[in-house]
Every structure is written in C-alpha cells, then in structure tokens.
Write a protein that holds these residues in place. Structure first.
Motif, short mmCIF file in Angstrom:
data_model
loop_
_atom_site.label_atom_id
_atom_site.label_comp_id
_atom_site.label_asym_id
_atom_site.label_seq_id
_atom_site.Cartn_x
_atom_site.Cartn_y
_atom_site.Cartn_z
N VAL A 1 0.83 -1.21 0.00
CA VAL A 1 0.00 0.00 0.00
C VAL A 1 0.86 1.26 0.00
CG1 VAL A 1 -1.71 1.32 1.30
CG2 VAL A 1 -1.91 -1.17 1.14
N THR A 2 1.87 1.28 0.88
CA THR A 2 2.66 2.51 1.08
C THR A 2 3.90 2.58 0.20
OG1 THR A 2 4.02 1.53 2.84
CG2 THR A 2 1.93 2.54 3.49
N GLY A 3 4.36 1.43 -0.31
CA GLY A 3 5.61 1.41 -1.05
C GLY A 3 6.83 1.46 -0.15
N ARG A 4 6.63 1.29 1.15
CA ARG A 4 7.72 1.33 2.12
C ARG A 4 7.68 0.10 3.01
NH1 ARG A 4 7.28 7.60 4.25
NH2 ARG A 4 7.71 8.63 2.23
N SER A 5 8.89 -0.32 3.42
CA SER A 5 8.99 -1.48 4.31
C SER A 5 8.99 -1.07 5.78
CB SER A 5 10.28 -2.25 4.01
OG SER A 5 11.42 -1.46 4.33
N GLY A 6 9.34 0.18 6.06
CA GLY A 6 9.45 0.62 7.45
C GLY A 6 10.73 0.16 8.11
N ILE A 7 11.70 -0.34 7.32
CA ILE A 7 12.94 -0.89 7.87
C ILE A 7 14.14 -0.08 7.38
CG2 ILE A 7 14.46 -2.91 7.95
CD1 ILE A 7 12.00 -4.66 7.58
N ILE A 8 15.00 0.28 8.31
CA ILE A 8 16.28 0.91 8.00
C ILE A 8 17.38 -0.08 8.35
CG2 ILE A 8 17.84 2.83 8.47
CD1 ILE A 8 15.22 3.70 7.17
N GLY A 9 18.26 -0.37 7.42
CA GLY A 9 19.37 -1.28 7.68
C GLY A 9 20.60 -0.52 8.14
N LEU B 1 25.22 -6.89 2.97
CA LEU B 1 24.58 -5.90 2.11
C LEU B 1 23.60 -6.58 1.15
CD1 LEU B 1 24.30 -3.02 1.07
CD2 LEU B 1 26.23 -3.47 -0.46
N ARG B 2 24.01 -7.68 0.55
CA ARG B 2 23.11 -8.39 -0.37
C ARG B 2 21.85 -8.87 0.36
NH1 ARG B 2 28.15 -9.27 -2.42
NH2 ARG B 2 28.33 -9.09 -4.70
N ALA B 3 22.05 -9.39 1.59
CA ALA B 3 20.90 -9.85 2.37
C ALA B 3 19.98 -8.68 2.73
CB ALA B 3 21.38 -10.55 3.64
N PHE B 4 20.56 -7.55 3.05
CA PHE B 4 19.76 -6.38 3.45
C PHE B 4 18.99 -5.80 2.27
CE2 PHE B 4 21.47 -4.52 7.66
CZ PHE B 4 21.47 -5.78 8.23
N LEU B 5 19.67 -5.67 1.12
CA LEU B 5 19.02 -5.08 -0.05
C LEU B 5 17.84 -5.93 -0.52
CD1 LEU B 5 22.07 -3.77 -2.12
CD2 LEU B 5 20.51 -2.48 -0.64
N GLY B 6 17.88 -7.22 -0.23
CA GLY B 6 16.77 -8.09 -0.59
C GLY B 6 15.54 -7.89 0.26
N ARG B 7 15.64 -7.09 1.30
CA ARG B 7 14.51 -6.83 2.20
C ARG B 7 13.84 -5.49 1.93
NH1 ARG B 7 17.52 -10.57 4.39
NH2 ARG B 7 16.69 -12.01 5.94
N GLN B 8 14.15 -4.90 0.80
CA GLN B 8 13.48 -3.67 0.37
C GLN B 8 13.53 -2.59 1.46
OE1 GLN B 8 12.31 -3.48 -2.87
NE2 GLN B 8 13.32 -5.49 -2.96
N LEU B 9 14.73 -2.24 1.87
CA LEU B 9 14.91 -1.25 2.91
C LEU B 9 14.43 0.13 2.47
CD1 LEU B 9 18.59 -2.13 3.95
CD2 LEU B 9 16.48 -2.98 4.99
N ASP B 10 14.02 0.92 3.45
CA ASP B 10 13.70 2.33 3.17
C ASP B 10 14.94 3.20 3.27
OD1 ASP B 10 11.03 1.86 2.75
OD2 ASP B 10 10.45 2.23 4.82
N GLY B 11 15.99 2.71 3.90
CA GLY B 11 17.22 3.47 4.04
C GLY B 11 18.33 2.58 4.52
N LEU B 12 19.58 3.00 4.33
CA LEU B 12 20.73 2.19 4.72
C LEU B 12 21.78 3.07 5.39
CD1 LEU B 12 22.15 -0.60 4.58
CD2 LEU B 12 23.08 0.10 2.36
#
Length: 342
Positions: free
Chosen positions: A61-69, A114-125
């Motif tokens: 709905v929002t286009g965001r995961s709510g997760i910052i890595g 990094l590869r594992a994190f980017l696969g989780r559709q982060l909102d920021g890193l």
C-alpha cells in the motif's frame, strides 16, 4: 477441530481502541502524527489482541517497508553501541525499525550482509564504515535508497568518493589533536598504537604531522588488532616494561586498549603520566572515572546518530534540499593521564 482463533486484524484493533483503521495505521507507522492519548489507546488494544501488523501488505500500500538497515563494524565498541541506541530511538519515533548487521571490519562480510539487506526492500541504509570492496561499492552505487555513511569524512591526498550522504568527523584532525597535545605536555618520544586501515592511517598522518612540527622527529607506530580490545593495551605495556618499545607518550586509537594500558601500568608500577603519558580515543565513561583519569579524543556519538536520523527522514520524505556532508567534529579532553611535565 482446531481451537486456534483467527489472528487479530487492524479493524479489530480499531474497534477496541475506538478509532478508525486509518488512525491505527498512522499510530503504528507514524506515531508522531497522533496524540499521545490516541497512541496509548491503540498500543493497549494491540497488546490485548496480540495484533501483529502485516508488513508485506503495508508495503504494497505505502511502497515502504518501514525498515532501515545498518551495517556496523562491531557492536562491542561502546561508541557505536551509543550510536545504535540513539539511532534506534530516533528511528522508532519516526516510525521505522532498525535492522543491524555486524561486519567485524571484514569487507567480505559487509558484502554478504549488504546483499541480504538489499533483498529486504529497505527504506534506508546506514554504513558505519566508508571504505568498501569494489564489488560492494558497485552494489551501493546501483541502489537508489537513501544511504548515509557514518564517522569518516572524505579526506586525504586522494579523498574517497562517498556513495551517499556523510555524517562524521576528520580522522586526520583527531590524530593531529592527540599528537599536538602530547608534544605540548612535554613528551619527547610520542608513539601511535592503532590498526593499519584507511581511517586509522589518516589518524596517524595527522598525529605524525603534529609530532614532526613540534619535535622534528618521526613518531613510532605499532599496529594493534582490527577489533580494539583491552588486551592490546596490556600487550603494549608489557613490551614497554621489557624495554622493547621506546616511547614516553602513547596515543591509542581506542579507549579500550588505552584503559588496558593504564591498568597494566598500575600493576607493573609504571607511573602515569610521569614515566608514560597515555591518550585514548572515544572518551568512554570509564575514561572519566579511571585513576588517573584518561585523556581522550571525544566523538559526539549522539550528534552523529541524531543527524543521521534527520537526514534519512528528509530523504525518505522526498525533500529536495539536504546536506551532502555533516561534520560533527571532535574534541581532545585533557585529563590526568597526560599531565604537563615540568
């Protein structure tokens, strides 16, 4: 027959809390946008119902995961621990969750995480180290998510090219402050103890220039382990006591080995600061209460974390104007371990 009840829904929470479903969603994802009373009612309903938000549905709905890595070099470093704590608190207030990975100063491990994190559709890193392997750098340059590098400003003869915004301090200036302080206190054979990597090489260059300008000599440099440990300082002082290290002032690029050195001097009867001056880096709480108290270079960890949260939120909101670089500075805090020699 199964006796399990159906999972609670967002509408169940809204009904129990006496608010709309939109208000529940806002209270959970952007708590600062609702009143404290409403937030408390929603939180109480969530606890009573055992409601678990469907993050995947929310992301659709929002286009965001709510997760910052956040990729952190080591969680055992008290300065980074403080930074992580303030980051988590600030991001939580903004409605985000912090996902942490520890690289242990390994570029290979950083690439895997990094590869594992980017696969989780982060909102920021967030990256707590500014130097990356070429393949990792390619991944970072290809991503379009907001990215902030902590601690290390781009500097030196050939400054590195940041892959995102930078919040940090000058490693060169921090090392120069330590070297200048030891010289001004009357130490004539200052030595540098730190790991051989890009950031600590910059600290050494600053330290070396200050010593050369003040004394006209090349300072001693000895390398310690990549993950700073109290035992590094113990080993240095044991070698000093055996006459293997010729110095009268020591700059450790982390407070933990500096504290190890201080305690070992006490155990071996080496007088600090008379026989050996000791300066650390990080200004941990133990530096203030040690006997003698430890001189240290202070890095404003809370300022780093708060500036990072502000920049990330600006980028995620889509603000068009934001700082590419924030220099939080550093400060040498002089204490008893490097008292002026007469």
């Amino acid at each position: 027959m199964s006796t399990k009840s159906k999972p609670a829904t967002l509408q169940d929470v809204a009904l129990l809390a006496g608010v709309s479903g939109m208000t529940v969603s806002r209270a959970l994802s952007k708590p600062d946008m609702v009143s404290q009373r409403t937030r408390e009612k929603v939180e109480q309903a969530v606890r009573e119902l055992g409601y678990v938000p469907n993050l995947a549905a929310s992301q659709l709905v929002t286009g965001r995961s709510g997760i910052i890595g956040a990729l952190i070099t080591t969680i055992t470093n008290p300065i980074l621990a403080t930074t992580i704590e303030v980051l988590q608190q600030g991001l939580a207030r903004a409605g985000f969750h912090l996902l942490i990975g520890e690289t242990r100063f390994s570029q290979e491990e950083e690439g895997k995480l990094l590869r594992a994190f980017l696969g989780r559709q982060l909102d920021g890193l967030i990256l707590a180290y500014g130097y990356h392997a070429p393949e990792t750098l390619e991944l970072l340059q290809a991503t379009d998510i907001p990215l902030i590098e902590l601690w290390d400003l781009p500097e030196g003869e050939v400054p590195r090219q940041p892959v995102g915004q930078v919040v940090g301090f000058s490693n060169w200036a921090a090392g120069a402050a330590a070297g200048r302080h030891l010289v001004e206190c009357g130490y004539r054979r200052p030595a540098f103890f730190g790991f051989d990597d890009e950031r600590e090489n910059l600290r050494f260059e600053g330290f070396r220039q200050a010593v050369q300008e003040g004394l006209g000599i090349e300072p001693l440099r000895l390398n310690t382990s990549p993950v700073p440990h109290i035992d590094d300082g113990v080993e240095v002082i044991q070698r000093f006591a055996r006459g293997e290290i010729d110095c009268d002032g020591a700059f450790f690029t982390n407070d933990m080995p500096a504290i190890g050195a201080l305690f070992t001097c006490q155990r071996l009867g080496i007088r600090v600061p008379d026989q050996l001056g000791i300066c650390g880096f990080g200004d941990l709480p133990i530096a203030r209460v040690a006997t003698p108290s430890l001189t240290s270079v202070r890095i404003p960890a809370e300022r780093v974390a708060n500036a990072t949260v502000d920049l990330l939120c600006q980028r995620i909101r889509g603000d068009q104007q934001w700082d590419a670089l924030v220099d939080v500075g550093s400060e040498l805090v002089a204490r008893e371990s490097t008292a002026l020699r007469r």
